[in-house]
Design a protein around this motif. Sequence first.
Motif, PDB file in Angstrom:
ATOM      1  N   SER A 509       0.813  -1.216   0.000  1.00  0.00           N
ATOM      2  CA  SER A 509       0.000   0.000   0.000  1.00  0.00           C
ATOM      3  C   SER A 509       0.846   1.266   0.000  1.00  0.00           C
ATOM      4  CB  SER A 509      -0.942   0.008   1.213  1.00  0.00           C
ATOM      5  OG  SER A 509      -0.200   0.102   2.419  1.00  0.00           O
ATOM      6  N   GLN A 510       2.122   1.158   0.376  1.00  0.00           N
ATOM      7  CA  GLN A 510       2.996   2.324   0.420  1.00  0.00           C
ATOM      8  C   GLN A 510       3.784   2.514  -0.868  1.00  0.00           C
ATOM      9  OE1 GLN A 510       3.172   4.598   2.914  1.00  0.00           O
ATOM     10  NE2 GLN A 510       1.486   3.517   3.884  1.00  0.00           N
ATOM     11  N   SER A 533      -5.040   2.868  -5.867  1.00  0.00           N
ATOM     12  CA  SER A 533      -6.180   3.746  -6.128  1.00  0.00           C
ATOM     13  C   SER A 533      -6.202   4.252  -7.563  1.00  0.00           C
ATOM     14  CB  SER A 533      -6.149   4.937  -5.167  1.00  0.00           C
ATOM     15  OG  SER A 533      -4.956   5.690  -5.344  1.00  0.00           O
ATOM     16  N   THR A 534      -5.058   4.236  -8.248  1.00  0.00           N
ATOM     17  CA  THR A 534      -4.977   4.780  -9.605  1.00  0.00           C
ATOM     18  C   THR A 534      -5.269   3.742 -10.678  1.00  0.00           C
ATOM     19  OG1 THR A 534      -2.583   4.354  -9.618  1.00  0.00           O
ATOM     20  CG2 THR A 534      -3.311   6.545  -8.918  1.00  0.00           C
ATOM     21  N   LEU A 535      -5.577   2.503 -10.294  1.00  0.00           N
ATOM     22  CA  LEU A 535      -5.815   1.438 -11.273  1.00  0.00           C
ATOM     23  C   LEU A 535      -7.306   1.408 -11.628  1.00  0.00           C
ATOM     24  CD1 LEU A 535      -4.478  -0.919 -12.821  1.00  0.00           C
ATOM     25  CD2 LEU A 535      -5.067  -2.387 -10.891  1.00  0.00           C
ATOM     26  N   ASP A 536      -7.638   1.742 -12.886  1.00  0.00           N
ATOM     27  CA  ASP A 536      -9.038   1.765 -13.283  1.00  0.00           C
ATOM     28  C   ASP A 536      -9.531   0.360 -13.628  1.00  0.00           C
ATOM     29  OD1 ASP A 536      -7.271   2.452 -15.753  1.00  0.00           O
ATOM     30  OD2 ASP A 536      -9.116   1.646 -16.587  1.00  0.00           O
ATOM     31  N   THR A 537     -10.835   0.224 -13.738  1.00  0.00           N
ATOM     32  CA  THR A 537     -11.458  -1.087 -13.948  1.00  0.00           C
ATOM     33  C   THR A 537     -11.002  -1.740 -15.243  1.00  0.00           C
ATOM     34  OG1 THR A 537     -13.404  -0.311 -12.738  1.00  0.00           O
ATOM     35  CG2 THR A 537     -13.661  -2.293 -14.075  1.00  0.00           C
ATOM     36  N   ASN A 538     -10.927  -0.972 -16.311  1.00  0.00           N
ATOM     37  CA  ASN A 538     -10.555  -1.552 -17.598  1.00  0.00           C
ATOM     38  C   ASN A 538      -9.110  -2.035 -17.613  1.00  0.00           C
ATOM     39  OD1 ASN A 538     -13.001  -1.128 -19.324  1.00  0.00           O
ATOM     40  ND2 ASN A 538     -12.667   0.978 -18.682  1.00  0.00           N
ATOM     41  N   SER A 539      -8.214  -1.265 -17.018  1.00  0.00           N
ATOM     42  CA  SER A 539      -6.815  -1.685 -16.961  1.00  0.00           C
ATOM     43  C   SER A 539      -6.669  -2.943 -16.118  1.00  0.00           C
ATOM     44  CB  SER A 539      -5.953  -0.561 -16.383  1.00  0.00           C
ATOM     45  OG  SER A 539      -6.000   0.591 -17.198  1.00  0.00           O
ATOM     46  N   LYS A 540      -7.401  -3.007 -15.009  1.00  0.00           N
ATOM     47  CA  LYS A 540      -7.334  -4.195 -14.170  1.00  0.00           C
ATOM     48  C   LYS A 540      -7.835  -5.430 -14.917  1.00  0.00           C
ATOM     49  CE  LYS A 540      -9.199  -6.453 -10.145  1.00  0.00           C
ATOM     50  NZ  LYS A 540     -10.349  -6.556  -9.240  1.00  0.00           N
ATOM     51  N   ALA A 541      -8.893  -5.252 -15.721  1.00  0.00           N
ATOM     52  CA  ALA A 541      -9.447  -6.390 -16.461  1.00  0.00           C
ATOM     53  C   ALA A 541      -8.463  -6.952 -17.475  1.00  0.00           C
ATOM     54  CB  ALA A 541     -10.738  -5.966 -17.160  1.00  0.00           C
ATOM     55  N   LEU A 542      -7.513  -6.142 -17.924  1.00  0.00           N
ATOM     56  CA  LEU A 542      -6.536  -6.600 -18.921  1.00  0.00           C
ATOM     57  C   LEU A 542      -5.396  -7.403 -18.311  1.00  0.00           C
ATOM     58  CD1 LEU A 542      -6.160  -3.450 -21.188  1.00  0.00           C
ATOM     59  CD2 LEU A 542      -7.180  -5.623 -21.831  1.00  0.00           C
ATOM     60  N   CYS A 550       4.373  -7.064 -21.824  1.00  0.00           N
ATOM     61  CA  CYS A 550       3.418  -5.954 -21.712  1.00  0.00           C
ATOM     62  C   CYS A 550       3.024  -5.767 -20.247  1.00  0.00           C
ATOM     63  CB  CYS A 550       2.169  -6.210 -22.549  1.00  0.00           C
ATOM     64  SG  CYS A 550       2.523  -6.382 -24.316  1.00  0.00           S
ATOM     65  N   CYS A 551       2.797  -4.527 -19.871  1.00  0.00           N
ATOM     66  CA  CYS A 551       2.439  -4.272 -18.474  1.00  0.00           C
ATOM     67  C   CYS A 551       1.564  -3.037 -18.362  1.00  0.00           C
ATOM     68  CB  CYS A 551       3.693  -4.115 -17.608  1.00  0.00           C
ATOM     69  SG  CYS A 551       4.730  -2.707 -18.048  1.00  0.00           S
ATOM     70  N   VAL A 552       0.769  -3.025 -17.300  1.00  0.00           N
ATOM     71  CA  VAL A 552      -0.011  -1.847 -16.942  1.00  0.00           C
ATOM     72  C   VAL A 552       0.870  -0.960 -16.079  1.00  0.00           C
ATOM     73  CG1 VAL A 552      -2.033  -0.992 -15.719  1.00  0.00           C
ATOM     74  CG2 VAL A 552      -2.185  -3.108 -17.029  1.00  0.00           C
ATOM     75  N   VAL A 553       1.025   0.290 -16.475  1.00  0.00           N
ATOM     76  CA  VAL A 553       1.852   1.244 -15.740  1.00  0.00           C
ATOM     77  C   VAL A 553       0.933   2.268 -15.093  1.00  0.00           C
ATOM     78  CG1 VAL A 553       3.743   2.892 -15.888  1.00  0.00           C
ATOM     79  CG2 VAL A 553       3.705   0.917 -17.413  1.00  0.00           C
ATOM     80  N   THR A 554       1.018   2.384 -13.798  1.00  0.00           N
ATOM     81  CA  THR A 554       0.134   3.296 -13.077  1.00  0.00           C
ATOM     82  C   THR A 554       0.818   3.760 -11.799  1.00  0.00           C
ATOM     83  OG1 THR A 554      -2.080   3.566 -12.149  1.00  0.00           O
ATOM     84  CG2 THR A 554      -1.016   1.445 -11.800  1.00  0.00           C
ATOM     85  N   PHE A 558       2.196   9.098 -12.918  1.00  0.00           N
ATOM     86  CA  PHE A 558       1.503   9.063 -14.207  1.00  0.00           C
ATOM     87  C   PHE A 558       0.097   9.643 -14.041  1.00  0.00           C
ATOM     88  CE2 PHE A 558       4.301   5.411 -13.652  1.00  0.00           C
ATOM     89  CZ  PHE A 558       5.216   5.625 -14.672  1.00  0.00           C
ATOM     90  N   ASP A 559      -0.285  10.459 -14.998  1.00  0.00           N
ATOM     91  CA  ASP A 559      -1.633  11.034 -14.950  1.00  0.00           C
ATOM     92  C   ASP A 559      -2.701   9.975 -15.167  1.00  0.00           C
ATOM     93  OD1 ASP A 559      -0.658  13.592 -14.516  1.00  0.00           O
ATOM     94  OD2 ASP A 559      -0.455  14.005 -16.653  1.00  0.00           O
ATOM     95  N   LEU A 560      -2.401   9.002 -16.041  1.00  0.00           N
ATOM     96  CA  LEU A 560      -3.383   7.978 -16.397  1.00  0.00           C
ATOM     97  C   LEU A 560      -2.706   6.618 -16.465  1.00  0.00           C
ATOM     98  CD1 LEU A 560      -5.050   9.890 -19.356  1.00  0.00           C
ATOM     99  CD2 LEU A 560      -6.104   9.500 -17.122  1.00  0.00           C
TER     100      LEU A 560
END
Length: 591
Positions: A509-510, A533-542, A550-554, A558-560
């Motif tokens: 969490s930190q 908190s910055t991970l949106d639903t669509n990114s999590k679903a991927l 490939c990776c989700v960067v958050t 990062f703004d988005l």
Amino acid sequence: MSIVVGEVIAVTGIRISLRIFEDSSQETIFYEGVKYRGVSIREHISIQRGFIDIVCLVEGEFLDEKKLEAEAESTQYIRKVDVRPIGYIVDNKFFEGVKYMPMIRDKASLISERMVGKIYGTEGKTSFCIGTMLKENVPINLPWARIFNSHLGIFGNTGSGKSNTLAKLYTTLFDEKYQALKEKSKFVIIDFNGEYTEDQILPAADKQITVLDSKKGKDKFLIEAAHFWDVETLSLLFQATTNTQQPFLRRVLSGKERFKDVPLKRYVEKVFERVFSTGEAKSDALDLSREIARMIDCDPLEDHLKGIVYFTKDKYFKHGNSTYYNSNGTGFEQSIKPLIDEHVNLNAIDQFSELILRCYLQLCSDVVFGYAQYEHIQPVLARAKSSIAALRNVLEIVDVPPPPHLLHVISLKRCKNEIKKILPLLIAKNFYTNHKDSENLKSPPTSTLHLIIDEAHNILSEQSTREHEIWKDYRLELFEEIIKEGRKYGVYLTLSSQRPADISPTIVSQIHNFFIHRLVNERDLMLLDNTISTLDTNSKALIPTLAKGCCVVTGTAFDLPMILKIDPLLKQHRPSSDDVNLQELWALPIA
């Protein structure tokens, strides 16, 4: 001029529906030499609201039917998409967040790939690039200052590419900032699998590589004596109980500090004098004296002690040559003191042996004075001897260690499991304490320390049942302190793991910024959902379906959230974690 592809037909909360024009379904469009992506899932669309361009992300699409009145049996299908606003553009500059909403009949236009790069990257500000957007294939310049000024988490199942991401991040950093980093920052990699001991990140000649081996003991980690001779460290190494064994170790260390100018030989002599000049002899003290004689390798003294007998009824010592040992001290002065003076030499004893010897001497003295019972303290001494035997091959205690290198790789690949639990704690504490002391009065800090832990679940797990609870609590408390308080001293953690759910939730969490590769375990996904908190639903679903690399960067830098395809490193610079090529391995030899 923009390419208009549709118009707003509904606005519900922050959900916007668009009607897409019939001739706007191409995959890619080139207009005046500029490349645009067509309307599809996870593509970007701009909606004009006056002088403001509202940037939206496509989240779904469907067909709607429209009956034509002129021809009762004729049906027209209308393509519609649902989009979600993520920001807005003013004066060709992107701002994140929902501030403006469109109205019905506002026009929707395509966004050029260059503008997408501006939305997610830092075009014109940095050239720090480690990969491209997955769909748009646009190189993204990352805000390196905000990334490395934070705690990082790189998570993903085995084989998903997280090791390449970790190496690519720091390889790019050193390629671009090598000269600027010298004398200002230190990087320490705790490498469980020996993946960074060659030319990864930096050439082997430009970094310090320490390969620890529990058996051969060729390389050793240099730990300061002040950090080793510490009651908390020793209590945890030896799994000392809080009420009896930890106070005993504290007496050992306080005695060493109080009589630091007294030769160790004189200390041995004084303890033997207490044992054999007391008015009420103790059988446990005689047994400990014999053990001490074996430890200091004094055969004449050992042979003499074998001849001493303890008489239980009257509680006194007597030697086979009729020498009595009592409170007048004549037996000790005549028989034992001369043997110690002549045959005992402790000048060349190392600090590991000195610690065990001081523990036995302290216990012997405590038994004589009734401060401790032998059976209560003996278990911690047995554990101490076992732990010291294991640590001797991987640690060297020094008063003042040499200045650390810019990059120090510490490989634990050849260490036993018990050492892999102990050493990262000692290493992290050693570096953290030294850096904290040097930066304690400076705000902001003038230098930084970056601790990089590969396979972090090995030491940050709450699930381990192979260790004492006290040890596990302290291990987690230390790293929780680093991740909570380290920022103010310029200390940052980078954690790489294939099982983030095993890591303490407090630590996860930190973490400020995340590079999340493919994860399929529900516990891992649930942890990310609850802590980022910055991970949106669509990114999590991927995340469960991400391809290798490939990776989700958050995160806060990062703004988005964005999906990046990390550029692979050359083979000689990749971590030593490549998959086995079974086609090549099992290929039949050519006749």
